[in-house]
Design an enzyme around this catalytic site. Sequence first.
Site, PDB file in Angstrom:
ATOM      1  N   CYS A 237       0.836  -1.209   0.000  1.00  0.00           N
ATOM      2  CA  CYS A 237       0.000   0.000   0.000  1.00  0.00           C
ATOM      3  C   CYS A 237       0.872   1.261   0.000  1.00  0.00           C
ATOM      4  O   CYS A 237       1.824   1.366   0.770  1.00  0.00           O
ATOM      5  CB  CYS A 237      -0.898  -0.010   1.230  1.00  0.00           C
ATOM      6  SG  CYS A 237      -2.012   1.407   1.284  1.00  0.00           S
TER       7      CYS A 237
ATOM      8  N   CYS B 189       0.721   4.603   6.903  1.00  0.00           N
ATOM      9  CA  CYS B 189       0.099   4.443   8.226  1.00  0.00           C
ATOM     10  C   CYS B 189       1.063   3.697   9.165  1.00  0.00           C
ATOM     11  O   CYS B 189       1.452   2.563   8.870  1.00  0.00           O
ATOM     12  CB  CYS B 189      -1.211   3.679   8.107  1.00  0.00           C
ATOM     13  SG  CYS B 189      -2.287   4.367   6.837  1.00  0.00           S
TER      14      CYS B 189
ATOM     15  N   CYS C 162     -19.780  -5.160   3.338  1.00  0.00           N
ATOM     16  CA  CYS C 162     -19.020  -3.970   3.727  1.00  0.00           C
ATOM     17  C   CYS C 162     -17.713  -3.991   2.943  1.00  0.00           C
ATOM     18  O   CYS C 162     -17.190  -5.061   2.637  1.00  0.00           O
ATOM     19  CB  CYS C 162     -18.745  -4.033   5.232  1.00  0.00           C
ATOM     20  SG  CYS C 162     -17.743  -2.653   5.835  1.00  0.00           S
TER      21      CYS C 162
ATOM     22  N   ARG D  58     -18.182  -2.206  17.711  1.00  0.00           N
ATOM     23  CA  ARG D  58     -17.501  -3.469  17.370  1.00  0.00           C
ATOM     24  C   ARG D  58     -16.163  -3.610  18.084  1.00  0.00           C
ATOM     25  O   ARG D  58     -15.266  -2.775  17.910  1.00  0.00           O
ATOM     26  CB  ARG D  58     -17.310  -3.557  15.857  1.00  0.00           C
ATOM     27  CG  ARG D  58     -18.640  -3.383  15.105  1.00  0.00           C
ATOM     28  CD  ARG D  58     -18.502  -3.607  13.608  1.00  0.00           C
ATOM     29  NE  ARG D  58     -19.671  -3.118  12.894  1.00  0.00           N
ATOM     30  CZ  ARG D  58     -20.791  -3.821  12.660  1.00  0.00           C
ATOM     31  NH1 ARG D  58     -20.879  -5.052  13.093  1.00  0.00           N
ATOM     32  NH2 ARG D  58     -21.804  -3.281  12.002  1.00  0.00           N
TER      33      ARG D  58
HETATM   34 FE1  SF4 Z   1      -2.817   1.181   3.404  1.00  0.00          FE
HETATM   35 FE2  SF4 Z   1      -2.981   2.584   5.655  1.00  0.00          FE
HETATM   36 FE3  SF4 Z   1      -5.051   1.027   4.855  1.00  0.00          FE
HETATM   37 FE4  SF4 Z   1      -2.742  -0.046   5.759  1.00  0.00          FE
HETATM   38  S1  SF4 Z   1      -4.212   1.178   6.913  1.00  0.00           S
HETATM   39  S2  SF4 Z   1      -3.898  -0.707   3.981  1.00  0.00           S
HETATM   40  S3  SF4 Z   1      -1.221   1.396   4.925  1.00  0.00           S
HETATM   41  S4  SF4 Z   1      -4.253   2.842   3.824  1.00  0.00           S
END
Ligand code: SF4
Length: 331
Positions: free
Chosen positions: A54, A58, A130, A262
Amino acid sequence: MEMEYRSWTRQQLAQLYHTPLLELMHQAAEVHRRHHDPCQIQVCTLLSIKTGGCPEDCGYCSQSAHHETGLQRQQLLETGAVVEAAQQAKEAGSTRFCMGAAWRQVREGEEFDQVLEMVRQVSALGLEVCCTLGMLSQAQALRLKEAGLYAYNHNLDTGPQYYKQVVSTRTYQDRLQTLAHVAQAGISVCCGGILGLGESEDDRIDLLHTLASLPAPPESVPVNALVPIAGTPLGQQARVSVWEVVRMIAAARILFPRAMVRLSAGRDQLSDEAQTLCFLAGANSIFSGDKLLTTPHPGLAKDAELFSLLGLEPRAPYEEISASTTSAMPR
Ligand code: SF4
Ligand code: SAM
Ligand code: DTB
């Protein structure tokens, strides 16, 4: 007394959050019983339909390409495999099926078309469908709705101040924008946060305040406890204590009486007693199975044992609609 939606000031919320725990739990349990059958817990299944690589950074996530976590990447799964997993989830007692993709945002094209087809077919099984696919435009949200999407998960994770310390590749405002697109498309909003990112209690209160200030209350509020992932900036964080999880669940229950609250990530580290406190405090949903998206989870047999011990039963799909039209649950 329950306060009307959006009437919470930051100060009132802080006061609520700091209520002595036993009192807070009692208030939450009362609210919970007025709006829900406390013996019913919705069981949901998560499936990672596209894993790893990704572009977002994060700080908590195993799937970010910015961190060396050793996670095996997986391109978008075949529709058939996803529908089969949904069928199995249904047979195992789940009523909500959530498909997660490690995308920064949805892009128009073949892959999105394929996800729309997954949504159509999973929805046809009678499951609440979802998705959590990253940022969405208004047009994309409408296309998902048209395909039969019931809910969209998009977490705010923490308060707006602390958010910048956790993620740098998108802003809090970006998150709010997608949430607005989801709500405007008539899709049920699933939005919550993560405890244990190193945030302060004020950051948690800020998160609750942001959630309570959305144009409409979220129908679903996941409370995650960080699962520390080696190789991520937050890989060395200590696990949050169950008391913090219980406090957050209770506060969310009081703020959002009709929502599904949840108990999500981090359940693998909670004892039966700890989970029981979470249910007492108003949590009424769990994820089942031995894996969340990429991390280990308690598994079916363990959960079945706990349900039997506590006299809990799985909740039928689409109940959040009826919960919002009922003011009290006779029991
Ligand atoms: Fe990507 Fe952030 Fe989602 Fe993880 S939490 S999949 S790094 S957008
Ligand atoms: N990429 C999409 C997004 O971020 O919106 C969807 C998938 S993402 C994994 C879904 C949510 O899982 C995140 O918003 C975060 O709240 C939660 N999450 C991710 N990693 C976690 C972890 N290690 N511990 C607890 N929660 C986590
Ligand atoms: C949410 O709030 N929790 C779920 C769901 N939404 C997508 C995801 C938790 C992910 C936990 C880390 C993992 O398994 O990778």
